[in-house]
Design an enzyme around this catalytic site. Structure first.
Site, PDB file in Angstrom:
ATOM      1  N   HIS A   1       0.810  -1.223   0.000  1.00 29.97           N
ATOM      2  CA  HIS A   1       0.000   0.000   0.000  1.00 29.97           C
ATOM      3  C   HIS A   1       0.849   1.282   0.000  1.00 29.97           C
ATOM      4  O   HIS A   1       0.706   2.169   0.828  1.00 29.97           O
ATOM      5  CB  HIS A   1      -1.102   0.010   1.063  1.00 29.97           C
TER       6      HIS A   1
ATOM      7  N   HIS B   1       6.323  -9.833  10.490  1.00 30.72           N
ATOM      8  CA  HIS B   1       7.066  -9.661   9.231  1.00 30.72           C
ATOM      9  C   HIS B   1       8.559  -9.806   9.527  1.00 30.72           C
ATOM     10  O   HIS B   1       9.046  -9.285  10.534  1.00 30.72           O
ATOM     11  CB  HIS B   1       6.874  -8.257   8.644  1.00 30.72           C
TER      12      HIS B   1
ATOM     13  N   ASP C   1      -2.953  -8.287   5.654  1.00 30.41           N
ATOM     14  CA  ASP C   1      -1.752  -9.080   5.384  1.00 30.41           C
ATOM     15  C   ASP C   1      -1.590 -10.184   6.428  1.00 30.41           C
ATOM     16  O   ASP C   1      -0.818 -11.130   6.220  1.00 30.41           O
ATOM     17  CB  ASP C   1      -0.495  -8.217   5.315  1.00 30.41           C
TER      18      ASP C   1
ATOM     19  N   ASP D   1       2.951  -6.591  14.121  1.00 31.79           N
ATOM     20  CA  ASP D   1       3.813  -5.758  13.269  1.00 31.79           C
ATOM     21  C   ASP D   1       5.018  -5.178  14.022  1.00 31.79           C
ATOM     22  O   ASP D   1       6.059  -4.899  13.410  1.00 31.79           O
ATOM     23  CB  ASP D   1       3.008  -4.589  12.690  1.00 31.79           C
TER      24      ASP D   1
ATOM     25  N   HIS E   1       0.072  -0.904  15.397  1.00 27.46           N
ATOM     26  CA  HIS E   1      -0.175   0.405  14.846  1.00 27.46           C
ATOM     27  C   HIS E   1      -1.640   0.621  14.456  1.00 27.46           C
ATOM     28  O   HIS E   1      -1.974   1.652  13.850  1.00 27.46           O
ATOM     29  CB  HIS E   1       0.726   0.633  13.614  1.00 27.46           C
TER      30      HIS E   1
ATOM     31  N   TYR F   1      10.764   0.238   8.222  1.00 26.94           N
ATOM     32  CA  TYR F   1       9.451  -0.180   8.738  1.00 26.94           C
ATOM     33  C   TYR F   1       8.990   0.778   9.845  1.00 26.94           C
ATOM     34  O   TYR F   1       7.843   1.222   9.877  1.00 26.94           O
ATOM     35  CB  TYR F   1       9.533  -1.612   9.260  1.00 26.94           C
TER      36      TYR F   1
ATOM     37  N   HIS G   1      -3.693  -9.023  15.047  1.00 28.37           N
ATOM     38  CA  HIS G   1      -3.812  -7.784  14.268  1.00 28.37           C
ATOM     39  C   HIS G   1      -4.649  -8.082  13.036  1.00 28.37           C
ATOM     40  O   HIS G   1      -4.356  -9.030  12.296  1.00 28.37           O
ATOM     41  CB  HIS G   1      -2.401  -7.311  13.900  1.00 28.37           C
TER      42      HIS G   1
ATOM     43  N   GLU H   1      -5.207  -6.380  10.240  1.00 31.00           N
ATOM     44  CA  GLU H   1      -4.900  -5.915   8.887  1.00 31.00           C
ATOM     45  C   GLU H   1      -4.785  -7.134   7.973  1.00 31.00           C
ATOM     46  O   GLU H   1      -4.356  -8.220   8.396  1.00 31.00           O
ATOM     47  CB  GLU H   1      -3.622  -5.061   8.869  1.00 31.00           C
TER      48      GLU H   1
HETATM   49 FE1  FEO Z   1      -0.426  -3.743  10.035  1.00 35.23          FE
HETATM   50 FE2  FEO Z   1       1.508  -6.207   8.767  1.00 35.23          FE
HETATM   51  O1  FEO Z   1      -0.071  -5.262   9.061  1.00 35.23           O
END
Ligand code: FEO
Length: 404
Positions: free
Chosen positions: A28, A228, A86, A167, A148, A195, A82, A84
């Protein structure tokens, strides 16, 4: 059970079962030049518990990794740290395949999951600090709101001091190696910094507070397993220390000059500004927007003391690429910067004043009057650009007496 073991052990009874996205180049708007990973973890307690999933296209890979380690029928709990996509995009497929007894997320995580998937089945939201027994293992859930997203949560495997940090402490870095100690520190610091600068910078006050509260929360991780990038099984305090340092946003003797140009006039001005900044004792990073992606520019701001913006005037406005990056940087809320603006124009020249207003909106202190050039900068304009750079450098040096 799958015959080929794909899972990787990260602590005594916790395993990585995620996926590596070698081809990801845009997240994104964040340039992921080294790809990424979507980390998910299986804890072999009773019941077996899956912590986080993966981006939707990788869900089958996750399920194969899970099956290489455990009977899917034994996985009764799925935790979503989380929401999100991903990490949660693969959740519907995972739930359909594993049919867990309980799906666990923070209260705000449940709200986000319902918003994403329009589910009506019951989901379980633990209280902040609540524990969950998995036989002889214990999971503890710690809310980390706005780190976040509002829903963000840590899960801590108490007996193995393993922190599943979603994250936080992560980075976009695809690699065959699963552990930070197998990779070069310079690459880790670069990608972790990128990041941090692009995902976590708006929340630095919360990060400082959270790190300060780790002893009170009785969080002393021996392993940090983010969602990640690599897992920190040796010296996890390294990444925590980097975060503590970056979160202060301590300015340094470094200036970042962000600009675009139509006919190389603003480019010539930027080079002259850069000469002045360097003559004043700063390390200078020029970021021409024809060659630089916004997430790399945000990364440049780590450790900077000054941000300078340059733009031609186009139809009475700042050049669109400059407005784009300023919008992005404003959202990241960088702090402790001084700055100035410059730019060329043909007949109206509004851009420089607009840039100064943008800097002020970003809470960047404008410390020198902007320089405007009609058409092509002459020797006098180039001299004024150098003087602008020197004035900004003097303001930084005054605030940062020792290179920070
Ligand atoms: Fe906030 Fe890796 O997603």
């Amino acid at each position: 059970m799958d015959s080929s073991l794909r899972a990787v052990r990260i602590s005594d009874r916790a395993y990585w079962v995620g996926a590596v996205d070698w081809g990801l180049r845009d997240f994104h708007g964040y340039a992921t030049s080294r790809g990424s990973t979507y980390n998910a973890y299986l804890v072999l307690g009773d019941p077996v518990t899956l912590i986080d999933t993966v981006k939707a296209p990788f869900a089958d890979e996750l399920l194969r990794n899970v099956a290489s380690l455990a009977d899917p029928a034994a996985i009764d709990y799925v935790v979503c740290n989380h929401a999100e996509l991903d990490h949660a995009g693969g959740l519907p497929r995972t739930i359909a395949a594993l049919r867990p007894e309980r799906v666990i997320a923070s209260a705000l995580g449940i709200k986000a999951l319902r918003g994403h998937f329009h589910w009506d089945q019951p989901l379980y939201a633990p209280q902040d600090g609540e524990t969950l027994r998995l036989g002889d293992l214990t999971l503890r859930f710690i809310e980390t709101r706005m780190l976040h997203w509002p829903d963000s949560m840590f899960t801590y495997l108490e007996e193995e001091q393993t922190l599943f940090s979603q994250d936080a402490f992560g980075m976009h870095l695809a690699s065959a190696e699963r552990f930070a100690d197998q990779l070069e520190t310079a690459v880790l610091r670069e990608e972790a910094g990128k990041y941090f600068a692009n995902i976590l910078l708006p929340y630095t006050n919360l990060i400082t507070r959270l790190i300060g509260r780790l002893p009170e929360l009785e969080l002393a991780p021996r392993v940090i397993a983010p969602d990640h990038g690599p897992i920190w099984r040796e010296r996890p305090e390294t990444i925590v220390g980097w975060y503590a340092d970056w979160a202060i946003q301590r300015p340094g003797r470094k200036a970042v000059v962000v600009y675009d140009t139509m006919w190389q006039s603003t480019d010539a001005m930027a080079r002259a500004v850069g000469e002045g900044l360097a003559a004043g004792g700063l390390s200078v990073v020029l970021r021409p927007l024809a060659a630089c992606q916004r997430s790399d520019i945000a990364t440049s701001l780590l450790g900077a003391g000054a941000l300078l913006l340059g733009s031609p005037t186009l139809n009475n406005q700042v050049f669109p690429t400059v407005a784009d990056v300023v919008t992005y940087l404003k959202g990241l809320r960088p702090r402790n910067l001084v700055g100035a603006a410059f730019g060329s124009y043909g007949w109206s020249g509004e851009a420089v004043a607009q840039l100064e207003a943008m800097l002020q909106e970003m809470k960047v202190e404008v410390v020198a009057e902007g320089v405007k050039a009609v058409y092509v900068p002459d020797a006098d304009v180039r001299a004024r650009c150098r003087a602008l750079g020197e004035a900004v450098a003097a303001a930084v040096v005054e605030r940062v007496p020792v290179t920070g």
